[in-house]
Design a protein around this motif. Structure first.
Motif, PDB file in Angstrom:
ATOM      1  N   MET A 112       0.816  -1.208   0.000  1.00 56.03           N
ATOM      2  CA  MET A 112       0.000   0.000   0.000  1.00 56.03           C
ATOM      3  C   MET A 112       0.851   1.260   0.000  1.00 56.03           C
ATOM      4  N   LYS A 115       0.972   2.168  -3.835  1.00 56.50           N
ATOM      5  CA  LYS A 115      -0.255   2.715  -4.399  1.00 56.50           C
ATOM      6  C   LYS A 115      -1.464   1.949  -3.874  1.00 56.50           C
ATOM      7  N   THR A 116      -2.540   2.673  -3.646  1.00 56.74           N
ATOM      8  CA  THR A 116      -3.824   2.065  -3.302  1.00 56.74           C
ATOM      9  C   THR A 116      -4.885   2.712  -4.177  1.00 56.74           C
ATOM     10  N   THR A 357       1.362   6.313   2.324  1.00 59.57           N
ATOM     11  CA  THR A 357       0.248   5.481   1.878  1.00 59.57           C
ATOM     12  C   THR A 357      -0.914   6.327   1.383  1.00 59.57           C
ATOM     13  N   SER A 361      -2.018   7.153  -2.749  1.00 59.18           N
ATOM     14  CA  SER A 361      -3.292   6.571  -3.165  1.00 59.18           C
ATOM     15  C   SER A 361      -3.873   7.361  -4.335  1.00 59.18           C
ATOM     16  N   CYS A 454      -3.937  13.128  -1.857  1.00 58.24           N
ATOM     17  CA  CYS A 454      -3.883  12.185  -2.974  1.00 58.24           C
ATOM     18  C   CYS A 454      -4.606  12.768  -4.184  1.00 58.24           C
TER      19      CYS A 454
END
Length: 492
Positions: A112, A115-116, A357, A361, A454
């Motif tokens: 994560m 990338k999420t 994280t 994202s 993000c």
């Protein structure tokens, strides 16, 4: 016959020059793009969506529906910080917050930290709620009435003279919960807000503006028309109100004070149905934002392979009134979920890792867009407006007038989405909500752009009649939205 912008006939397409075909933007109906098998899937998906609309109309109902739906398909419920177990790629989990939020996740192959992929939607919808002391008697009309407080941005006059249902819970002082559902069963009674007849409206209503044709304090429901018998209570002053209290006591074992600790919602009683000779559209209350919520859940559940990136579907309450409170998108709850997923997937707990994280994202703010209304097209810029049937809408920004209260998406992020949607052969249209000075609206996108740092893009289904008791979506757009979310979950 009125010609809508970008609705091109096959003759017009054939008459284009080769250079125009090569360089000009193509605007095609989703139905023209889909294969024969996909066209069958369109109506199969639509039937499932109609079932959802009938079953889940409020945020509490939609939380219950979602929990049951994903659990039946192999997702395990987790509690933040409890029984911390290791999660591996392919694991399927979900979280619930206060009966109003759900987060669903499929653990991806990559960390994560890299990338999420998150899709965020909301499950609340414009409606009316009973006040804390709702029941009263109108002596002049000899009826019992219920007072309401409307929720979200709605045109109040649209809710008069239509069947309305009551749904929700009553919580007694000792914590006992009582579920209330009146109207869904065809044998049930319904509720109605009575409007004034046109013969007598001249001095009371004719000169009001559209926002005050029915005023907020006039959104009162007919609750009953029988008085309690004199044999039962000879001294009763409010005989009509008392008879309703008697019925409530007999059915639910409550007294009037118990209504002070209740969540009783008044929702449209108009049945979700196909619209038009060809059944190309669906009419229902709650497309905003049930359509994006349902397609996002379905897309995640339908993933056949473990995604590259952890895929998260986050569902929120209170979007229609600002996304505030401990169940809205501005709540810290989703950050706690993300942290819990990090820990369970082996990422050491630290502010730096949390920052990375969240910042790394990518999120789709899954909310509906406004399609051109063929009766009122002038509120749109036709070059940049969504058209029913032309696919999922991608909005670079929302907001009002000078992009106020909006997050404006980077060109690089728009290019990424164009690429994955084009590769997936998904009909989509890059649009804005309406003409620049006509008004506007926002979504949850700005909150995550700010708090997560993000990239967030608004991607959802075009709707006609947004916030009305009978909104309209196109079945091809429903399917295109589902495909778009699925491709996003699967993307690298």
């Amino acid at each position: 016959m009125t010609k809508l912008p970008f609705v091109e006939s096959s003759d017009e397409e054939e008459n284009k020059s080769s250079l125009e075909k090569k360089l000009a933007t193509k605007y095609e109906f989703g139905w023209d793009i889909f294969t024969d098998n996909q066209k069958k899937e369109v109506f199969s998906l639509a039937e499932d969506y109609l079932e959802f609309l009938r079953a889940a109309r409020t945020e509490r109902e939609r939380t219950i529906w979602t929990s049951k739906y994903v659990e039946e398909r192999g997702f395990k419920r987790l509690e933040i910080g409890k029984n911390v177990s290791v999660l591996n790629p392919g694991d399927k989990v979900y979280y619930v917050n206060r009966f109003k939020n759900v987060a669903i996740a499929v653990i991806g192959q990559k960390s994560m930290l890299e990338k999420t992929h998150i899709i965020g939607s909301h499950i609340d919808t414009p409606r009316m709620d009973l006040k804390m002391r709702p029941l009263y008697e109108d002596g002049k009309a000899s009826v019992a009435m219920l007072k309401t407080h409307y929720y979200g941005g709605l045109k109040k006059y649209q809710w008069a003279c239509i069947p309305l249902h009551m749904t929700g819970i009553i919580v007694k002082r000792d914590g006992t919960k009582i579920n209330v559902e009146i109207g869904k069963d065809p044998k049930d009674p319904v509720f109605v807000i009575p409007d004034i007849l046109p013969h007598l409206m001249a001095n009371v209503q004719a000169k009001r503006t559209t926002t005050t044709v029915i005023k907020g304090e006039e959104l009162n429901l007919l609750a009953g028309g029988f008085p309690i018998s004199k044999e039962e209570d000879k001294k009763a002053k409010n005989r009509f109100k008392l008879y309703i209290l008697k019925l409530l006591n007999e059915k639910y074992d409550i007294i009037e004070e118990d209504l002070q600790s209740a969540e009783l919602n008044i929702v449209s009683g108009l049945d979700p149905r196909y619209v038009g000779f060809d059944k190309s559209m669906i009419g229902a209350a709650g497309h905003d934002d049930g359509v994006c919520t349902w397609t996002g859940i379905r897309a995640l559940v339908d993933l056949k392979e473990t995604p590259k990136n952890t895929a998260v579907m986050s569902i929120f309450d209170k979007e229609e009134i600002g996304s505030n409170g401990n169940t809205g998108a501005q709540s810290a709850w989703i950050r706690f979920v993300m942290n819990d997923l990090m820990v369970r997937t082996g990422i050491p707990e630290s502010l730096t890792n949390m920052h990375l994280t969240l910042s790394n994202s990518m999120m789709l703010s899954a909310d509906v867009g406004a399609a051109i209304n063929p009766i009122f097209p002038t509120v749109h810029d036709p070059l940049n407006a969504a058209i029913l049937g032309k696919g999922v809408v991608v909005e670079k920004h929302t907001g009002a007038r000078g992009k106020s209260s909006s997050s404006d998406v980077l060109a690089e992020v728009m290019a990424y989405l164009r690429n994955i949607f084009d590769e997936g052969k998904i009909p989509y249209q890059v649009v804005e909500l309406g003409a620049v000075d006509e008004g506007g609206g926002g979504t949850i996108a700005k909150f995550f752009a700010e708090s997560f740092n993000c990239d967030v893009v608004d991607v959802g289904t075009p709707v006609i009649g947004m916030h009305s008791p009978y909104e309209i979506v196109h079945v091809a757009d429903l399917y295109a939205t589902y495909l778009a979310y699925k491709v996003f979950y699967e993307a690298k």
